[in-house]
Design a protein around this motif. Structure first.
Motif, PDB file in Angstrom:
ATOM      1  N   ILE A   1       0.832  -1.202   0.000  1.00 55.86           N
ATOM      2  CA  ILE A   1       0.000   0.000   0.000  1.00 55.86           C
ATOM      3  C   ILE A   1       0.870   1.256   0.000  1.00 55.86           C
ATOM      4  N   GLU A   2       1.930   1.235   0.807  1.00 55.96           N
ATOM      5  CA  GLU A   2       2.830   2.387   0.885  1.00 55.96           C
ATOM      6  C   GLU A   2       3.501   2.663  -0.464  1.00 55.96           C
ATOM      7  N   LYS A   3       3.953   1.599  -1.142  1.00 57.06           N
ATOM      8  CA  LYS A   3       4.573   1.764  -2.463  1.00 57.06           C
ATOM      9  C   LYS A   3       3.563   2.311  -3.473  1.00 57.06           C
ATOM     10  N   PHE A   4       2.362   1.798  -3.420  1.00 57.76           N
ATOM     11  CA  PHE A   4       1.313   2.257  -4.321  1.00 57.76           C
ATOM     12  C   PHE A   4       1.018   3.743  -4.088  1.00 57.76           C
ATOM     13  N   LEU A   5       0.849   4.110  -2.825  1.00 60.07           N
ATOM     14  CA  LEU A   5       0.549   5.511  -2.507  1.00 60.07           C
ATOM     15  C   LEU A   5       1.706   6.433  -2.866  1.00 60.07           C
ATOM     16  N   LYS A   6       2.932   5.958  -2.718  1.00 58.50           N
ATOM     17  CA  LYS A   6       4.099   6.759  -3.099  1.00 58.50           C
ATOM     18  C   LYS A   6       4.073   7.041  -4.603  1.00 58.50           C
ATOM     19  N   GLY A   7       3.730   6.017  -5.381  1.00 60.79           N
ATOM     20  CA  GLY A   7       3.615   6.194  -6.836  1.00 60.79           C
ATOM     21  C   GLY A   7       2.524   7.187  -7.198  1.00 60.79           C
ATOM     22  N   VAL A   8       1.409   7.101  -6.514  1.00 61.71           N
ATOM     23  CA  VAL A   8       0.303   8.036  -6.763  1.00 61.71           C
ATOM     24  C   VAL A   8       0.725   9.460  -6.390  1.00 61.71           C
ATOM     25  N   ASP A   9       1.408   9.611  -5.253  1.00 57.72           N
ATOM     26  CA  ASP A   9       1.890  10.933  -4.826  1.00 57.72           C
ATOM     27  C   ASP A   9       2.848  11.532  -5.849  1.00 57.72           C
ATOM     28  N   GLU A  10       3.743  10.695  -6.398  1.00 58.07           N
ATOM     29  CA  GLU A  10       4.686  11.181  -7.410  1.00 58.07           C
ATOM     30  C   GLU A  10       3.955  11.651  -8.656  1.00 58.07           C
ATOM     31  N   ARG A  11       2.934  10.933  -9.061  1.00 57.98           N
ATOM     32  CA  ARG A  11       2.145  11.339 -10.229  1.00 57.98           C
ATOM     33  C   ARG A  11       1.438  12.668  -9.969  1.00 57.98           C
ATOM     34  N   PHE A  12       0.886  12.831  -8.770  1.00 63.68           N
ATOM     35  CA  PHE A  12       0.222  14.084  -8.427  1.00 63.68           C
ATOM     36  C   PHE A  12       1.203  15.246  -8.411  1.00 63.68           C
ATOM     37  N   GLU A  13       2.407  15.017  -7.912  1.00 65.10           N
ATOM     38  CA  GLU A  13       3.421  16.079  -7.891  1.00 65.10           C
ATOM     39  C   GLU A  13       3.776  16.495  -9.311  1.00 65.10           C
ATOM     40  N   ASP A  14       3.931  15.515 -10.216  1.00 64.50           N
ATOM     41  CA  ASP A  14       4.194  15.834 -11.623  1.00 64.50           C
ATOM     42  C   ASP A  14       3.046  16.637 -12.213  1.00 64.50           C
ATOM     43  N   LEU A  15       1.836  16.233 -11.899  1.00 66.26           N
ATOM     44  CA  LEU A  15       0.665  16.940 -12.399  1.00 66.26           C
ATOM     45  C   LEU A  15       0.625  18.378 -11.887  1.00 66.26           C
TER      46      LEU A  15
END
Length: 93
Positions: free
Chosen positions: A16-30
């Motif tokens: 879950i932590e890895k998944f959320l980290k990936g989502v956070d990185e995508r949001f930061e790029d956005l």
């Protein structure tokens, strides 16, 4: 049969932590590449004259010369702030 992904040596919390980290990185790029559009503000004739420090006669002459593009809604006249900004920015070119 459906695609199955198996993870080894990973706890559900780590997954879950890895998944959320990936989502956070995508949001930061956005966030870096996203610029929200502001709604275009409409100015009345009086607001335009006051902001540009011009008389009603000058405004009318500029409309006649196609320098200003009025928008009519019923009996009211409006001007787009974005067009006025663009006009001012390009006036010295």
């Amino acid at each position: 049969m459906a695609d199955v992904t198996q993870t080894h040596n990973t706890t559900p919390e780590e997954l879950i932590e890895k998944f959320l980290k990936g989502v956070d990185e995508r949001f930061e790029d956005l966030k870096k590449n996203f610029t929200p559009r502001e709604p275009d503000e409409l100015l009345t004739t009086k607001e335009l004259e006051k902001e540009l420090k011009i008389s009603a006669v000058t405004r009318w002459n500029w409309e006649k010369k196609k320098i200003l593009t009025p928008r009519k809604i019923g009996a009211r006249t409006y001007y787009l702030r974005s067009e006025i900004k663009e006009l001012l920015l390009n006036s010295n070119k």
